[in-house]
Design a protein around this motif. Structure first.
Motif, PDB file in Angstrom:
ATOM      1  N   LEU A 122      47.265   2.330  46.311  1.00  0.00           N
ATOM      2  CA  LEU A 122      46.065   3.153  46.432  1.00  0.00           C
ATOM      3  C   LEU A 122      45.788   3.808  45.087  1.00  0.00           C
ATOM      4  CD1 LEU A 122      43.907   4.422  48.381  1.00  0.00           C
ATOM      5  CD2 LEU A 122      45.484   6.358  48.600  1.00  0.00           C
ATOM      6  N   GLY A 123      44.562   3.679  44.615  1.00  0.00           N
ATOM      7  CA  GLY A 123      44.163   4.321  43.371  1.00  0.00           C
ATOM      8  C   GLY A 123      43.112   5.383  43.606  1.00  0.00           C
ATOM      9  N   SER A 124      42.947   6.267  42.645  1.00  0.00           N
ATOM     10  CA  SER A 124      41.955   7.330  42.755  1.00  0.00           C
ATOM     11  C   SER A 124      40.548   6.742  42.733  1.00  0.00           C
ATOM     12  CB  SER A 124      42.129   8.333  41.613  1.00  0.00           C
ATOM     13  OG  SER A 124      42.198   7.675  40.355  1.00  0.00           O
ATOM     14  N   GLY A 125      39.604   7.478  43.322  1.00  0.00           N
ATOM     15  CA  GLY A 125      38.222   7.035  43.395  1.00  0.00           C
ATOM     16  C   GLY A 125      37.341   8.162  43.895  1.00  0.00           C
ATOM     17  N   GLU A 126      36.190   7.793  44.430  1.00  0.00           N
ATOM     18  CA  GLU A 126      35.234   8.796  44.888  1.00  0.00           C
ATOM     19  C   GLU A 126      35.802   9.671  45.993  1.00  0.00           C
ATOM     20  OE1 GLU A 126      31.502   7.162  45.958  1.00  0.00           O
ATOM     21  OE2 GLU A 126      31.131   6.224  44.003  1.00  0.00           O
ATOM     22  N   GLU A 127      36.508   9.065  46.943  1.00  0.00           N
ATOM     23  CA  GLU A 127      37.044   9.840  48.056  1.00  0.00           C
ATOM     24  C   GLU A 127      38.099  10.830  47.584  1.00  0.00           C
ATOM     25  OE1 GLU A 127      36.131   9.953  51.233  1.00  0.00           O
ATOM     26  OE2 GLU A 127      34.480   8.595  50.797  1.00  0.00           O
ATOM     27  N   SER A 128      39.037  10.369  46.765  1.00  0.00           N
ATOM     28  CA  SER A 128      40.107  11.259  46.313  1.00  0.00           C
ATOM     29  C   SER A 128      39.577  12.372  45.421  1.00  0.00           C
ATOM     30  CB  SER A 128      41.184  10.459  45.566  1.00  0.00           C
ATOM     31  OG  SER A 128      40.673   9.911  44.365  1.00  0.00           O
ATOM     32  N   ALA A 129      38.490  12.112  44.681  1.00  0.00           N
ATOM     33  CA  ALA A 129      37.930  13.115  43.780  1.00  0.00           C
ATOM     34  C   ALA A 129      37.393  14.327  44.535  1.00  0.00           C
ATOM     35  CB  ALA A 129      36.829  12.499  42.919  1.00  0.00           C
ATOM     36  N   LYS A 130      37.116  14.160  45.828  1.00  0.00           N
ATOM     37  CA  LYS A 130      36.666  15.302  46.632  1.00  0.00           C
ATOM     38  C   LYS A 130      37.778  16.329  46.811  1.00  0.00           C
ATOM     39  CE  LYS A 130      33.571  12.338  49.357  1.00  0.00           C
ATOM     40  NZ  LYS A 130      33.289  11.800  50.711  1.00  0.00           N
ATOM     41  N   TRP A 131      39.024  15.851  46.671  1.00  0.00           N
ATOM     42  CA  TRP A 131      40.155  16.714  46.986  1.00  0.00           C
ATOM     43  C   TRP A 131      41.085  16.964  45.797  1.00  0.00           C
ATOM     44  CZ3 TRP A 131      39.646  18.884  51.570  1.00  0.00           C
ATOM     45  CH2 TRP A 131      38.906  18.215  52.554  1.00  0.00           C
TER      46      TRP A 131
END
Length: 260
Positions: free
Chosen positions: A101-110
């Motif tokens: 799993l890599g960072s992206g739009e979803e993870s950037a929310k948190w």
């Protein structure tokens, strides 16, 4: 994040048993050693939504429990996201599943940071879980993390966790992280022993909510599981991941003795 989790199940099977993994959340659902009983608990009332799943082995990252920012998801967000299947290998004596799993739009929310997580699940004489986390961005960030295994037991009132510092009797409502790092621990419920080996953790959380009602659990479920969780916590003792830094945490599980 998705409001509904759609399960994509991968089954690993060889002469040592069977493991089932949901690639959404990298959630280990089941572990049955050859000739043995199911090792992991899962409530019959569990539903697969974006709520917490009481069963199997949820993966907690980038925070464990409520160690995230105010209003953040309990136990982190990676348990709610789809993981990529990087590879899978099978042989009669060893099966491997590599998820990423890599960072992206979803993870950037948190999380204000970039990362790659590599999670390897290996079935051989034991079940081995190994998580490697790498900071791929220019700024450092803090992490608390851990595995949250729900172990299936006959009756938690008769269960004991043996540790290098002495035995811990399981009682309803128990919670809290003991300062136990890498080590070997044995969960004994009087009918079998389950041995855990851990690395990369600074705490061992032993938890059962007792008779207090909890969403997703049937009224008597509390007597049939205990969570023994290798973790890094609390927040002030978490891992600071510098740019390009990698950290590893893992555990292995083996049913070592069965009495019935």
């Amino acid at each position: 994040m998705n409001s509904l989790i759609v399960a994509t199940i991968v089954a690993l099977t060889n002469e040592f048993g069977t493991v089932s993994v949901d690639t959404c959340g990298a959630h280990v659902l089941s572990y049955v050693p050859a000739g043995g009983r199911e090792v992991l608990f899962r409530s019959s009332e569990e539903c697969w939504t974006n709520s917490w799943h009481h069963g199997g082995i949820p993966l907690c990252w980038p925070w464990f429990g409520r160690n995230g920012d105010p209003g953040s998801e309990m136990h982190g967000f990676v348990r709610l996201l789809d993981w990529e299947v990087v590879s899978r290998t099978d042989s009669p004596r060893e099966s491997r599943l590599h998820l990423r799993l890599g960072s992206g739009e979803e993870s950037a929310k948190w999380l204000d940071g970039s990362f790659v997580l590599d999670y390897e699940i290996v079935l051989s004489e034991h079940l081995k879980l190994d998580l490697k986390m790498r900071n791929t961005g220019p700024r450092r960030f803090a992490v608390t993390t851990g595995f949250h295994p729900y172990f299936s037991i006959k009756d938690m009132l008769n269960a004991t966790v043996r540790t290098p510092r002495g035995d811990i009797r399981c009682v309803p409502g128990m919670d809290g992280g003991r300062p136990f790092a890498d080590g070997r621990y044995v969960l004994d419920d009087g009918t079998r022993e389950i041995t855990l080996s851990t690395w990369g953790n600074n705490k061992l959380v032993i938890w059962n909510q007792g008779e207090e009602p909890l969403g997703g659990l049937a009224p008597e479920d509390w007597r049939h599981f205990v969570c023994v969780e290798p973790a890094i916590l609390p927040r002030m003792e978490g891992i600071w991941l510098d740019p390009e830094m990698t950290y590893e945490i893992g555990m292995s599980i083996q049913q070592t003795k069965e009495r019935e």
